[in-house]
Design a protein around this motif. Structure first.
Motif, PDB file in Angstrom:
ATOM      1  N   ARG A 138      95.507  69.780 -43.003  1.00 46.77           N
ATOM      2  CA  ARG A 138      94.620  70.118 -41.883  1.00 46.77           C
ATOM      3  C   ARG A 138      94.270  71.587 -42.030  1.00 46.77           C
ATOM      4  NH1 ARG A 138      94.103  68.745 -36.134  1.00 46.77           N
ATOM      5  NH2 ARG A 138      93.459  70.618 -35.006  1.00 46.77           N
ATOM      6  N   LEU A 139      93.002  71.869 -42.254  1.00 50.31           N
ATOM      7  CA  LEU A 139      92.543  73.240 -42.426  1.00 50.31           C
ATOM      8  C   LEU A 139      91.685  73.610 -41.218  1.00 50.31           C
ATOM      9  CD1 LEU A 139      91.316  74.901 -45.632  1.00 50.31           C
ATOM     10  CD2 LEU A 139      89.900  75.090 -43.609  1.00 50.31           C
ATOM     11  N   GLU A 140      91.979  74.765 -40.620  1.00 49.40           N
ATOM     12  CA  GLU A 140      91.182  75.238 -39.492  1.00 49.40           C
ATOM     13  C   GLU A 140      90.548  76.564 -39.864  1.00 49.40           C
ATOM     14  OE1 GLU A 140      93.211  75.359 -35.754  1.00 49.40           O
ATOM     15  OE2 GLU A 140      94.374  73.552 -36.215  1.00 49.40           O
ATOM     16  N   MET A 141      89.266  76.680 -39.548  1.00 44.94           N
ATOM     17  CA  MET A 141      88.540  77.928 -39.755  1.00 44.94           C
ATOM     18  C   MET A 141      88.158  78.449 -38.379  1.00 44.94           C
ATOM     19  SD  MET A 141      86.111  76.640 -42.898  1.00 44.94           S
ATOM     20  CE  MET A 141      85.730  78.262 -43.538  1.00 44.94           C
ATOM     21  N   HIS A 142      88.855  79.489 -37.927  1.00 40.92           N
ATOM     22  CA  HIS A 142      88.565  80.081 -36.622  1.00 40.92           C
ATOM     23  C   HIS A 142      87.602  81.243 -36.828  1.00 40.92           C
ATOM     24  CE1 HIS A 142      92.047  78.261 -34.306  1.00 40.92           C
ATOM     25  NE2 HIS A 142      92.270  77.883 -35.544  1.00 40.92           N
ATOM     26  N   CYS A 143      86.497  81.211 -36.098  1.00 49.60           N
ATOM     27  CA  CYS A 143      85.526  82.303 -36.187  1.00 49.60           C
ATOM     28  C   CYS A 143      85.856  83.331 -35.116  1.00 49.60           C
ATOM     29  CB  CYS A 143      84.118  81.752 -35.989  1.00 49.60           C
ATOM     30  SG  CYS A 143      82.834  83.003 -36.195  1.00 49.60           S
ATOM     31  N   GLU A 144      86.071  84.581 -35.539  1.00 46.00           N
ATOM     32  CA  GLU A 144      86.285  85.678 -34.607  1.00 46.00           C
ATOM     33  C   GLU A 144      85.174  86.709 -34.805  1.00 46.00           C
ATOM     34  OE1 GLU A 144      90.255  87.107 -35.195  1.00 46.00           O
ATOM     35  OE2 GLU A 144      91.170  85.215 -34.547  1.00 46.00           O
ATOM     36  N   TYR A 145      85.187  87.756 -33.991  1.00 42.34           N
ATOM     37  CA  TYR A 145      84.094  88.741 -34.073  1.00 42.34           C
ATOM     38  C   TYR A 145      84.029  89.385 -35.448  1.00 42.34           C
ATOM     39  CZ  TYR A 145      83.099  88.347 -29.146  1.00 42.34           C
ATOM     40  OH  TYR A 145      82.728  87.854 -27.928  1.00 42.34           O
ATOM     41  N   GLN A 146      85.167  89.709 -36.035  1.00 44.82           N
ATOM     42  CA  GLN A 146      85.190  90.452 -37.284  1.00 44.82           C
ATOM     43  C   GLN A 146      85.417  89.575 -38.510  1.00 44.82           C
ATOM     44  OE1 GLN A 146      84.704  93.777 -37.482  1.00 44.82           O
ATOM     45  NE2 GLN A 146      84.447  93.952 -35.275  1.00 44.82           N
ATOM     46  N   ARG A 147      85.923  88.359 -38.312  1.00 49.21           N
ATOM     47  CA  ARG A 147      86.441  87.627 -39.470  1.00 49.21           C
ATOM     48  C   ARG A 147      86.580  86.147 -39.155  1.00 49.21           C
ATOM     49  NH1 ARG A 147      91.680  90.708 -37.680  1.00 49.21           N
ATOM     50  NH2 ARG A 147      92.065  89.478 -35.831  1.00 49.21           N
ATOM     51  N   ARG A 165      89.542  83.368 -39.489  1.00 50.72           N
ATOM     52  CA  ARG A 165      90.977  83.206 -39.703  1.00 50.72           C
ATOM     53  C   ARG A 165      91.171  81.784 -40.224  1.00 50.72           C
ATOM     54  NH1 ARG A 165      94.418  87.018 -35.831  1.00 50.72           N
ATOM     55  NH2 ARG A 165      94.838  88.093 -37.769  1.00 50.72           N
ATOM     56  N   ILE A 166      91.886  81.666 -41.320  1.00 53.96           N
ATOM     57  CA  ILE A 166      92.079  80.365 -41.941  1.00 53.96           C
ATOM     58  C   ILE A 166      93.532  79.931 -41.753  1.00 53.96           C
ATOM     59  CG2 ILE A 166      91.846  79.017 -44.064  1.00 53.96           C
ATOM     60  CD1 ILE A 166      89.195  80.319 -43.042  1.00 53.96           C
ATOM     61  N   PHE A 167      93.682  78.734 -41.179  1.00 51.05           N
ATOM     62  CA  PHE A 167      95.001  78.143 -40.979  1.00 51.05           C
ATOM     63  C   PHE A 167      95.079  76.849 -41.788  1.00 51.05           C
ATOM     64  CE2 PHE A 167      94.206  80.694 -37.297  1.00 51.05           C
ATOM     65  CZ  PHE A 167      95.432  81.162 -36.859  1.00 51.05           C
ATOM     66  N   VAL A 168      96.208  76.601 -42.416  1.00 58.25           N
ATOM     67  CA  VAL A 168      96.439  75.321 -43.073  1.00 58.25           C
ATOM     68  C   VAL A 168      97.736  74.751 -42.514  1.00 58.25           C
ATOM     69  CG1 VAL A 168      96.823  74.110 -45.248  1.00 58.25           C
ATOM     70  CG2 VAL A 168      95.201  76.006 -45.157  1.00 58.25           C
ATOM     71  N   GLN A 181      98.888  80.383 -40.380  1.00 55.62           N
ATOM     72  CA  GLN A 181      97.790  81.273 -40.749  1.00 55.62           C
ATOM     73  C   GLN A 181      97.967  81.692 -42.199  1.00 55.62           C
ATOM     74  OE1 GLN A 181      97.182  84.730 -38.298  1.00 55.62           O
ATOM     75  NE2 GLN A 181      95.935  85.670 -39.877  1.00 55.62           N
ATOM     76  N   LEU A 182      96.929  81.447 -43.004  1.00 57.68           N
ATOM     77  CA  LEU A 182      97.037  81.713 -44.431  1.00 57.68           C
ATOM     78  C   LEU A 182      96.398  83.046 -44.801  1.00 57.68           C
ATOM     79  CD1 LEU A 182      98.351  80.115 -46.710  1.00 57.68           C
ATOM     80  CD2 LEU A 182      96.099  79.258 -47.312  1.00 57.68           C
ATOM     81  N   PHE A 183      95.204  83.324 -44.242  1.00 54.96           N
ATOM     82  CA  PHE A 183      94.529  84.593 -44.525  1.00 54.96           C
ATOM     83  C   PHE A 183      93.373  84.793 -43.571  1.00 54.96           C
ATOM     84  CE2 PHE A 183      92.874  81.408 -47.524  1.00 54.96           C
ATOM     85  CZ  PHE A 183      91.557  81.363 -47.133  1.00 54.96           C
ATOM     86  N   ASP A 184      92.859  86.008 -43.563  1.00 54.55           N
ATOM     87  CA  ASP A 184      91.623  86.347 -42.860  1.00 54.55           C
ATOM     88  C   ASP A 184      90.547  86.621 -43.901  1.00 54.55           C
ATOM     89  OD1 ASP A 184      93.055  86.238 -40.537  1.00 54.55           O
ATOM     90  OD2 ASP A 184      93.135  88.401 -40.220  1.00 54.55           O
ATOM     91  N   PHE A 185      89.318  86.298 -43.534  1.00 51.50           N
ATOM     92  CA  PHE A 185      88.175  86.630 -44.392  1.00 51.50           C
ATOM     93  C   PHE A 185      87.163  87.351 -43.514  1.00 51.50           C
ATOM     94  CE2 PHE A 185      84.102  85.871 -46.475  1.00 51.50           C
ATOM     95  CZ  PHE A 185      84.401  86.184 -47.793  1.00 51.50           C
ATOM     96  N   HIS A 186      86.981  88.641 -43.769  1.00 51.17           N
ATOM     97  CA  HIS A 186      86.067  89.433 -42.937  1.00 51.17           C
ATOM     98  C   HIS A 186      84.621  89.043 -43.215  1.00 51.17           C
ATOM     99  CE1 HIS A 186      88.895  92.184 -40.950  1.00 51.17           C
ATOM    100  NE2 HIS A 186      89.676  91.790 -41.941  1.00 51.17           N
ATOM    101  N   HIS A 187      83.851  88.954 -42.134  1.00 51.04           N
ATOM    102  CA  HIS A 187      82.467  88.502 -42.240  1.00 51.04           C
ATOM    103  C   HIS A 187      81.667  89.409 -43.160  1.00 51.04           C
ATOM    104  CE1 HIS A 187      83.089  85.515 -39.236  1.00 51.04           C
ATOM    105  NE2 HIS A 187      83.279  86.375 -38.250  1.00 51.04           N
TER     106      HIS A 187
END
Length: 158
Positions: free
Chosen positions: A111-120, A122-125, A129-135
């Protein structure tokens, strides 16, 4: 069992009606694009002998010029990497590769979740939480396509 077959048919439940056919390669539309607070959940099963799979969030579909890719996640099984990148204004950026561990196991569900935040993003598996990817794409609402392909089966998208 018959129950197992019935579960597969329940994929067309009301909550997943946006994505009626979860076949790989998969392409779908994110209604209204991304925005802070929005998340995408991808549930699937890794193939028994996987090489790689990719999940991309893109900005529209253009035949004229390649669409921007806000984030591309690529799971590479031979070297146990989960690589992130973005394709903006016709160019791929710098790959990000650091992860605390490789979360995908052949022939196992995830189950992979991609949470969209203001700056990035956030990827959860599987809840971790596995990592952040900045926009790298500034117009989040323009991120309105999702593409998934490679060595996996999709079970649910929401």
């Amino acid at each position: 069992t018959e129950d197992g077959l019935h579960l597969n048919n329940s994929l067309s439940s009301p909550e997943s009606e946006d994505f009626p056919r979860l076949t790989v390669p998969f392409g779908g539309t994110i209604k209204g694009g991304m925005r802070p607070g929005k998340k995408i959940v991808i549930m699937g099963i890794v193939d028994p002998n996987p090489t790689s799979f990719e999940i991309s969030l893109c900005c529209g579909d253009s035949d004229v010029s390649p669409a921007d890719v806000a984030v591309e996640l690529q799971a590479r099984f031979p070297d146990q990497q989960f690589v992130r990148n973005a394709f903006v204004s016709g160019e791929w950026g710098e790959e990000e590769t650091s992860i605390p561990y490789f979360p995908f196991i052949p022939d196992q569900p995830f189950r992979l979740e991609m949470h969209c935040e203001y700056q990035r993003f956030r990827i959860f598996v599987d809840g971790h939480q596995l990592f952040d990817f900045h926009h790298r794409v500034s117009d989040l609402s323009g991120i309105d396509k999702i593409k998934i392909f490679g060595d996996l089966q999709l079970t649910k998208l929401g």
